[in-house]
Design an enzyme around this catalytic site. Structure first.
Site, PDB file in Angstrom:
ATOM      1  N   GLY A   1       0.815  -1.200   0.000  1.00  0.00           N
ATOM      2  CA  GLY A   1       0.000   0.000   0.000  1.00  0.00           C
ATOM      3  C   GLY A   1       0.851   1.252   0.000  1.00  0.00           C
ATOM      4  O   GLY A   1       2.072   1.212  -0.155  1.00  0.00           O
ATOM      5  N   GLY A   2       0.181   2.383   0.188  1.00  0.00           N
ATOM      6  CA  GLY A   2       0.884   3.656   0.143  1.00  0.00           C
ATOM      7  C   GLY A   2       1.785   3.891   1.331  1.00  0.00           C
ATOM      8  O   GLY A   2       2.734   4.687   1.253  1.00  0.00           O
ATOM      9  N   MET A   3       1.512   3.232   2.457  1.00  0.00           N
ATOM     10  CA  MET A   3       2.275   3.480   3.665  1.00  0.00           C
ATOM     11  C   MET A   3       3.184   2.309   4.031  1.00  0.00           C
ATOM     12  O   MET A   3       4.237   2.508   4.635  1.00  0.00           O
ATOM     13  CB  MET A   3       1.305   3.754   4.823  1.00  0.00           C
ATOM     14  CG  MET A   3       1.990   4.192   6.116  1.00  0.00           C
ATOM     15  SD  MET A   3       0.819   4.742   7.367  1.00  0.00           S
ATOM     16  CE  MET A   3       0.083   3.216   7.879  1.00  0.00           C
ATOM     17  N   ALA A   4       2.799   1.099   3.665  1.00  0.00           N
ATOM     18  CA  ALA A   4       3.527  -0.077   4.148  1.00  0.00           C
ATOM     19  C   ALA A   4       3.288  -1.257   3.216  1.00  0.00           C
ATOM     20  O   ALA A   4       2.416  -1.230   2.353  1.00  0.00           O
ATOM     21  CB  ALA A   4       3.085  -0.429   5.572  1.00  0.00           C
ATOM     22  N   THR A   5       4.090  -2.290   3.424  1.00  0.00           N
ATOM     23  CA  THR A   5       3.896  -3.574   2.757  1.00  0.00           C
ATOM     24  C   THR A   5       3.492  -4.591   3.815  1.00  0.00           C
ATOM     25  O   THR A   5       4.076  -4.626   4.907  1.00  0.00           O
ATOM     26  CB  THR A   5       5.183  -4.030   2.048  1.00  0.00           C
ATOM     27  OG1 THR A   5       5.549  -3.041   1.081  1.00  0.00           O
ATOM     28  CG2 THR A   5       4.983  -5.358   1.346  1.00  0.00           C
ATOM     29  N   VAL A   6       2.481  -5.396   3.501  1.00  0.00           N
ATOM     30  CA  VAL A   6       1.972  -6.377   4.455  1.00  0.00           C
ATOM     31  C   VAL A   6       2.477  -7.764   4.046  1.00  0.00           C
ATOM     32  O   VAL A   6       2.394  -8.145   2.882  1.00  0.00           O
ATOM     33  CB  VAL A   6       0.434  -6.362   4.506  1.00  0.00           C
ATOM     34  CG1 VAL A   6      -0.074  -7.396   5.510  1.00  0.00           C
ATOM     35  CG2 VAL A   6      -0.069  -4.980   4.879  1.00  0.00           C
TER      36      VAL A   6
ATOM     37  N   ASP B   1      -9.411   6.189   8.126  1.00  0.00           N
ATOM     38  CA  ASP B   1      -9.192   5.608   6.797  1.00  0.00           C
ATOM     39  C   ASP B   1     -10.164   4.447   6.562  1.00  0.00           C
ATOM     40  O   ASP B   1      -9.768   3.352   6.172  1.00  0.00           O
ATOM     41  CB  ASP B   1      -7.745   5.141   6.657  1.00  0.00           C
ATOM     42  CG  ASP B   1      -7.328   4.946   5.199  1.00  0.00           C
ATOM     43  OD1 ASP B   1      -8.033   5.460   4.308  1.00  0.00           O
ATOM     44  OD2 ASP B   1      -6.309   4.292   4.960  1.00  0.00           O
TER      45      ASP B   1
END
Length: 643
Positions: A27-32, A141
């Site tokens: 995503g825009g903030m992190a990778t899961v 969000d």
């Protein structure tokens, strides 16, 4: 799962505890990632912040604070936060791993949901938000990507409070607004401020999208979408889907009011209203509205364009927003739009219906979904629909006893429905017949077992052979087992393998003492015939040969002939043994069972005519010593074995 590029973190262990196994999403903030907690032995979801954010000290500080607040939130509909930490330049969050899919995945698959289904997903999501609001925590969000649908039917909301850390950090440095633009409340666009009523607004947008299949405000750029959130009201969902009950319109328009004071005070209040409306819906409303046509034109008088960027984030300084978005002029505009809302809706709806009817009659751009499409293969159905000017999406469905595997079992819209050319038709493919338990055919002949499986509608596949287990001998050519095993649920159109017996495998007894060889054969349920001959250099009583030879498959009751060296193999201490004769009929040979399993040893000794006394030594499961170890002993006397 996102596997488009190799990820250097996959395979690494963070903080000496979390082994990263695969990447789930970026995503825009992190990778899961899906990871394994090596300390507690459980699967987790590991959210690793992007490097540019991890190097921002202010963001990391806020992120840690928000993570702690989210970790304190305990609710069955909230994705639990387990841990937060750093490993070198990696900042991460350890969370509950939720197998399943997101609400976004479901909407992508179905397009839109029925009213009952939509409210039944929204209710637990609002319950999670309400729990957070009671503690003063704002999500910031709310969107379908953050609503998880588990494999066992649970709804869980993820990423509580994390948007605040990112938003606050970016605003501190550059004055930018960050949020998923399709769900931003007007106050978030204008000032960046968000409270619990901003979450309610986003939940109202999400309800609109579930009911109609698209977001209410769409445009070519994220900035234009944000502008619409500030300057245009959200239309009632019935303007897009005729036949939706008016109480659903009320839920959406109340939750998405421009003035936060006119919205439900928090998610708990919105949940109460949603619950009341759900109770009034007819049980069959989803089915009745399943094939309802969607209006070509929205209540605002324009066709919804293709979703340009509904999931992107908008980075925009408040000073560059159009002047109408701020101050008293905006307030007057909002009041004007709100006051004329009903008139606009009725007038626009009339124009929509009239325009749709005229276009349908004049253009000839509608066609029917073929009624014979059920039972076709996916490729056949695609060809058929493409010839009618329709596009196709394919998804796996459920089990069917009437439609074969990978054949079309249903379509959305249904067969026979008139649809506009270019419409996407979803084909649901059958997974084949319902699973059932495999019958037990062990001990049957191949023909008998095959017939029994066919009687239960199972297909018989390959036939394998192997030696029968010695503890449970199965005669030659009879079924030892099936693969999958009896009692297992199995789809009838998938073959069942038969495993037939080659009989009991005969051991190679050449060179062994006669008495030991005889006892091993009798323990296998075999008859023994002994013939003597002389051969130079062999001790008396030694087995010279056997018939059938070792490795042959035999059935219980078969006779094995042992050829042994003349003379009896006698222990020095046994006075009754000599010259191959045993003068005491009560004394019988003791078989040697060293190294065998306890069950094997017990069967051999009992088969030879002895009682067995099993004693524990180190618990190895194998016989370590026995008493007496060989020679003869009285019939029915105890033989002691240690394991």
């Amino acid at each position: 799962m996102d596997t488009t590029v190799a990820d250097p973190l996959v395979g690494q262990v963070l903080d000496g505890r979390y082994r990263i196994e695969s990447r789930v999403a970026r995503g825009g903030m992190a990778t899961v990632y899906r990871a394994r907690d090596l300390k507690l032995g459980r699967n987790i979801a590991l959210k690793v912040m992007h490097q540019n954010l991890a190097q921002d000290d202010d963001f990391v500080r806020r992120f840690i604070g928000e993570a702690k607040a989210a970790a304190a939130l305990s609710h069955p509909n909230v994705v639990a936060v387990y841990d937060q930490g750093t490993d070198g330049h990696h900042v991460f969050l350890a969370m509950e791993y939720v197998p399943g899919r997101t609400l976004r995945d479901l909407l992508d698959e179905r397009g839109r949901l029925g009213p009952r289904t939509a409210l039944e997903i929204l209710q637990p999501a609002l319950a999670a938000l309400a729990a957070a609001h009671r503690t003063g925590l704002v999500h910031r969000d709310v969107k379908p990507e953050n609503v998880l649908l588990t494999d066992d039917g649970m709804v869980k909301v993820a990423d509580f409070g994390l948007a605040r850390a990112e938003t606050a950090s970016k605003q501190t440095k550059t004055g930018l607004i960050i949020g998923t633009v399709g769900y931003l409340a007007p106050e978030q666009v204008v000032s960046g401020h968000a409270d619990v009523r901003s979450d309610v607004y986003a939940a109202g947008i999400m309800l609109f999208e579930m009911l109609t299949g698209h977001q209410p405000h769409q445009a070519d750029t994220p900035l234009a979408v944000a502008y619409k959130h500030v300057n245009e009201v959200v239309p009632p969902p019935s303007s897009a889907i005729p036949g939706l009950p008016p109480q659903l319109d009320v839920l959406v328009t109340r939750a998405t009011g421009h003035d936060p004071a006119r919205r439900p005070a928090d998610a708990g209040q919105f949940l109460a209203a949603v619950t009341d409306v759900h109770a009034t819906l007819p049980p069959d409303i989803d089915h009745r509205l399943q094939n309802a046509p969607q209006n070509v034109t929205s209540v605002l008088g324009h066709a919804p364009p293709p979703a340009a960027a509904p999931h992107t984030r908008v980075y925009q300084q408040p000073d560059t927003l159009p002047p109408v978005a701020r101050g008293s002029f905006m307030d007057r505009l909002i009041d004007t739009v709100t006051g004329r809302y009903a008139l606009i809706a009725v007038g626009a709806l009339a124009v929509v219906v009239l325009g749709w009817a005229v276009w349908y009659q004049v253009s000839g751009q509608y066609d029917s979904i073929p009624k014979n499409i059920i039972g076709m293969s996916a490729e056949q159905a695609k060809t058929e629909l493409a010839g009618n000017g329709l596009t196709v999406q394919v998804r796996k469905g459920g089990y069917s006893n009437t439609v074969p595997r990978d054949r079309v079992m249903s379509t959305d819209p249904a067969p026979g429905t008139d649809v506009k050319q270019g419409t996407a038709v979803t084909l649901t493919l059958s997974k084949g017949p319902y699973p059932r338990e495999i019958p037990d055919v062990s001990g049957k002949s191949q023909d008998e077992a095959t017939q029994a499986l066919k009687d239960d509608k199972f297909e018989v596949g390959a036939v394998h052979r192997e030696f029968s287990p010695t503890g449970r001998p199965v005669p030659k050519d009879q079924v030892i087992r099936t693969d999958p095993p009896a009692g297992r649920s199995h789809q009838p159109d998938k073959p069942v393998t038969l495993v037939l017996s080659n009989g009991v495998q005969l051991p190679d007894l050449t060179g062994q003492p006669r008495q030991s060889a005889e006892q091993q054969l009798r323990a296998l349920g075999l008859a023994v015939k002994v013939e003597e001959q002389e051969q130079d250099g062999k001790p008396p009583g030694t087995v010279l040969s056997q018939n059938p030879p070792g490795g042959t498959g035999v059935n219980p009751g078969d006779t094995v002939t042992l050829t042994v060296q003349k003379g009896r193999d006698c222990p020095w201490w046994n006075p009754f043994c000599g010259n191959g004769n045993n003068n005491d009929p009560n004394q019988i040979p003791v078989p040697t069972v060293l190294g065998r399993s306890v069950d094997e040893a017990r069967n051999m000794l009992q088969g030879a005519g002895f009682q067995v006394d099993v004693r524990h030594q180190i618990g190895s499961g194998r016989v370590l010593r026995q008493q007496p170890a060989n020679g003869n002993a009285p019939r029915n006397s105890p033989i002691v074995i240690w394991h």
